[in-house]
Design an enzyme around this catalytic site. Structure first.
Site, short mmCIF file in Angstrom:
data_model
loop_
_atom_site.label_atom_id
_atom_site.label_comp_id
_atom_site.label_asym_id
_atom_site.label_seq_id
_atom_site.Cartn_x
_atom_site.Cartn_y
_atom_site.Cartn_z
N CYS A 42 0.85 -1.19 0.00
CA CYS A 42 0.00 0.00 0.00
C CYS A 42 0.89 1.25 0.00
O CYS A 42 2.00 1.24 0.54
CB CYS A 42 -0.90 0.00 1.23
SG CYS A 42 -2.07 1.38 1.23
N ASP A 44 0.40 3.77 1.65
CA ASP A 44 0.31 4.40 2.98
C ASP A 44 1.70 4.72 3.54
O ASP A 44 2.59 3.86 3.55
CB ASP A 44 -0.43 3.43 3.92
CG ASP A 44 -0.83 4.10 5.23
OD1 ASP A 44 0.06 4.56 5.97
OD2 ASP A 44 -2.05 4.15 5.51
N ARG A 46 2.76 4.99 6.39
CA ARG A 46 3.17 4.32 7.63
C ARG A 46 3.71 2.91 7.39
O ARG A 46 4.06 2.20 8.34
CB ARG A 46 1.98 4.25 8.60
CG ARG A 46 1.47 5.62 9.00
CD ARG A 46 0.10 5.54 9.64
NE ARG A 46 -0.90 5.06 8.69
CZ ARG A 46 -2.18 4.87 8.99
NH1 ARG A 46 -2.62 5.07 10.21
NH2 ARG A 46 -3.03 4.44 8.07
N HIS A 98 -2.25 -3.84 5.11
CA HIS A 98 -2.09 -3.42 6.50
C HIS A 98 -3.45 -3.12 7.10
O HIS A 98 -4.35 -2.63 6.42
CB HIS A 98 -1.17 -2.19 6.59
CG HIS A 98 -1.75 -0.97 5.96
ND1 HIS A 98 -2.43 -0.01 6.68
CD2 HIS A 98 -1.79 -0.58 4.67
CE1 HIS A 98 -2.84 0.94 5.85
NE2 HIS A 98 -2.47 0.62 4.62
N CYS A 101 -6.56 0.03 6.74
CA CYS A 101 -6.17 0.61 5.45
C CYS A 101 -7.26 1.56 4.94
O CYS A 101 -8.44 1.19 4.88
CB CYS A 101 -5.96 -0.52 4.44
SG CYS A 101 -5.50 0.06 2.79
ZN LIG Z 1 -3.49 1.20 2.92
#
Ligand SMILES: [Zn+2]
Length: 209
Positions: A42, A44, A46, A98, A101
């Site tokens: 992803c 993302d 993090r 994750h 999400c």
């Molecule tokens: Zn995500």
């Protein structure tokens, strides 16, 4: 500008740190790459793949998009996959989702997100198939997290349905494909399922070469 300058300064310090330990570090790195892993994760912020797996530059070929999707018309992903499997000959592919999400949460919401609807639609289809089971889960957080898992399991199958993977399984007996989940609350990565050359692709998705 301050925030951008910080990146430039941090980069300089990082590069100096590397050459202090090994003066040839970048000279050697620049020659070639020979990564063992392809990471499909992803976007993302993090979930930085090299950091959470403690891998060095050169060890992991990386593709990231919203909610770590493997879409069979995505030329960007397919080009990365083809290069990683056929040329770099990676031994392992990791599809990493994750918990919590944002892309998966968006797919479970009726709210329209404009252009993003079309990307998230891929997860909506998985949601639709599993909605009855997901509705039985009481906590909305647990519902999202279960769909995060189901999404990863679907994406490793989407990889198995590509001619790129099926040809590599036939000719090279690799790569192994791992569906993993990263827990933002603990920093721990867990493997949900691994499939490899012995995986039986269903007849409708099977190619002949
Ligand atoms: Zn995500």
């Amino acid at each position: 500008m301050e925030k951008i300058n910080r990146l430039i300064l941090e980069n300089k310090a990082w590069a100096q740190g590397k050459t202090e330990i090994d003066p040839q570090y970048f000279a050697n790195m620049a020659n070639d790459q020979n990564p063992d892993y392809l990471w499909i994760g992803c976007a993302d912020s993090r979930v930085p793949p090299s950091e959470i797996t403690n891998t060095d530059p050169g060890e992991m070929f990386v593709h990231r998009n919203i909610a770590n999707l493997v879409v069979h018309t995505d030329m960007n992903l397919l080009s990365v996959l083809s290069y990683a499997v056929e040329h770099l000959k990676v031994r392992h592919i990791i599809v990493c989702g994750h918990y919590n999400c944002g892309g998966v949460k968006a797919a479970m919401s009726p709210k329209s997100l404009g252009m993003l609807n079309n990307w998230v639609r891929n997860i909506k289809d998985i949601y639709s198939v599993h909605k009855k089971d997901l509705d039985l889960i009481k906590s909305p957080v647990d519902q999202v997290n279960r769909l995060v898992e189901l999404n990863v399991l679907e994406q490793i199958r989407n990889l198995a349905h590509t001619s790129i993977i099926q040809k590599a399984w036939l000719d090279l007996k690799q790569p192994y494909i791992h569906g993993m989940i990263y827990d933002l609350t603990t920093g721990i990565l867990k493997n949900l399922e691994t499939i490899g050359p012995e995986y039986k692709v269903d007849e409708a998705h099977r190619y002949e070469f």
